[in-house]
Design an enzyme around this catalytic site. Sequence first.
Site, PDB file in Angstrom:
ATOM      1  N   SER A  59      77.485  10.126  42.489  1.00 53.37           N
ATOM      2  CA  SER A  59      76.753  11.269  41.954  1.00 53.37           C
ATOM      3  C   SER A  59      77.697  12.448  41.708  1.00 53.37           C
ATOM      4  O   SER A  59      78.680  12.300  40.995  1.00 53.37           O
ATOM      5  CB  SER A  59      75.601  11.620  42.889  1.00 53.37           C
ATOM      6  OG  SER A  59      74.641  12.428  42.237  1.00 53.37           O
ATOM      7  N   ASP A 205      71.088   7.021  39.962  1.00 52.19           N
ATOM      8  CA  ASP A 205      72.008   7.661  40.899  1.00 52.19           C
ATOM      9  C   ASP A 205      72.469   6.705  42.005  1.00 52.19           C
ATOM     10  O   ASP A 205      71.660   6.018  42.639  1.00 52.19           O
ATOM     11  CB  ASP A 205      71.304   8.870  41.523  1.00 52.19           C
ATOM     12  CG  ASP A 205      72.280   9.889  42.064  1.00 52.19           C
ATOM     13  OD1 ASP A 205      73.203   9.485  42.801  1.00 52.19           O
ATOM     14  OD2 ASP A 205      72.121  11.076  41.754  1.00 52.19           O
TER      15      ASP A 205
END
Length: 725
Positions: A59, A205
């Site tokens: 991320s 993610d």
Amino acid sequence: MLKRALLLLLLTLSSWACAEPLRTGLVLSGGGARGLAHIGVLKQLEAMNIPIDAIAGTSMGAVIGGLYAAGYSAEELEKIALDLDWQNTLADAPLREDIPFRRKQDDRDFLVKQRLSFDHGKLSFPLGLLQGQNLGLQLESLLVHTNEIDDFNRLPIPFRAVATDIASGEAVIFDHGHLPLAIRASLALPGFFSPVEVDGRLLVDGVLSKNLPIDVARAMGVDRVIVVDIGTPLKSTQELKSVLDIMDQTTTLLTRANSEKQLATLGPQDLLLQPQLGDMGFNSFERSAEAIEAGAASLRTSHQALSFINPGEPVSGGNLASARPQRQAIIDAIEVDNSGKVADEVVLAMIRQEVGEPLNLARLQTDMGTVYGTDYFSRVTYEVVHEDGHNTLLIHTAGRRTGTDYLRLGLNLVDDFEGGSQYNIGASFRVNGLNPLGAEWLTRLQVGAHQILYSEFYQPLDYGSRYFIAPFVDGESRNVEVLQDDIPVVDYRQRRYGTGINLGRQIANTGEVRFGLSRYWGQSKVRVGDPESPSINFEEAFYGIEFNRDTLDNVNFPHSGDEANISWRQSEPDLGADERYQQFEIKANKAFGFGLNSMQLGAFIGRTDSDVNVAQSSFILGGPGLFSGYRQDGLAGQNYQLGRMVYYRRLNPSYFDILSLPLYVGTSLEYGRVYNRDEEGFDTGYFGAGSLLLGMDTLLGPLFFGLGANEEGQEAFYMKLGQTF
């Protein structure tokens, strides 16, 4: 004896000196704005001369780690984080100045900002609140120098990014491919950003599978790891106040288990850093400097960090700045990888990069906004492909999964709190991509005080959409209030319907000019007033020309730019009209911004060259900013002139306007005149007016509360939902 001891010590030191240095891996977790603490850690690593041999990130950790691995120093990353326009980066919409003028016209309706998408007639919903378009373009721009690197081991520092397959829940480790795409997939927070499709897999993610990819770093051949964990603490019930808080909390809960599993593998040779970020949220980008300092402090105060120091050559971004070319590549060709409805040539016509010239990143970013602003694509990206000594600029356009036909609904309310209220409910439906040139069919329907039915077929005549033809049908019904000495004497209900055709040319993204022919039939009947007053039947046939310009950054609360409309038309008996008359109108606004303050200066002029009945053709005025003090649409005249200044100040700046309600306070000052040429001779004379305003930019449109007054003795309190200025 002493000699033997000294000899033994020298041999030991010699063996230490000859020993292979330990390889160190850096593991960076996700965490949104909290992840900017990674920059502080990198700054301190450089200051303490601790070299990094491999990086694995998830991320925001993938963003910071990927940029550092690609050659950016910690100092450069800090400057990017502090200077970046996070509000624009974390949005989909391109800058309004970059979108095609045709799409700017959509903002002129009072329709809500959000729209419903249809795919082959079926209602379709997006896979995320945002597509991540601007974020993707930012990554492409920062990493354009890595386009020729497919193997992430070939980066100045070997790198891995972690994403999650949303279908299986498995971690997906990127060790090759297009670096900006890998990073973009790693931070596709579910619900907020749409998933990224790579090789047929929908990726989200990486925090859902490996928020702390320690095992990924170890697999890169390192002997020890420095782990930076900036996990968000759980919020209490009282702290959960918005959808962003709920999404943040959900992500934190989902990542705790996989993070704890990875942390359990740490040994005595490894270093764990947990910067003290307090209550900082994943969207707190206004606290970037605070996060960076917290990251630096976490390493600076760690005693274990001393064992990682390299007494050799100093480390500064891994001495990687030279890995990035100082000059942009010369572009030898431009190609399009297009899965949208329009022809490749339509996309190419919007790209202004010159073949044989260096890549112009600033212009390309603008062009990407223009292509995306056509509403045909869910994602528009680019890369420079290096092959056989040639550089090809490759534009990727992904067709919208949710379809390109759009329905927008709207509500317009006006109330003067003295019984003078009106409403309008509207809808528009736009069918895009009817042919490869990008034809569209737009229909607007509005019911209420001002009824409208308008349908236009817009056909570009070339791939660049410079020239177009647009036949239309038009019908409307509205109230026209006739005044005498500022007293209403009769209120007509005017109905007209007709058809016509426009031939025009777009002027870049800033405006257009149209030449048109039209034919109308109409009637004005008394609605309120003397029932003996005659009804007015009329036929009109116009030819005319209209010029429009719009460079405003925001149609409701502009901070910069300008707008102008100049129109002239003549009703001609030779074309079938009852009588000949001309009308001419100029409307112009210039916006200025300074900090949270904005100002508009405007000039407006309307002229009618004959005494055609006001109930047939007139300019409708009245309301805040348009002769304040008069009721909304309560002032009709054949001629008018108005000068205006509008000032407002934003009260609540935010990085996430998509989820906030921008609040403004302001005022307007006006000076002008309204008059007729008919025998009654209505004339206000020149007078001043002004208003105090409280405004909010809601999802339903701008909401205003205002108090207006003028030198004619008119006063009004307004509540208005819908466009005002």
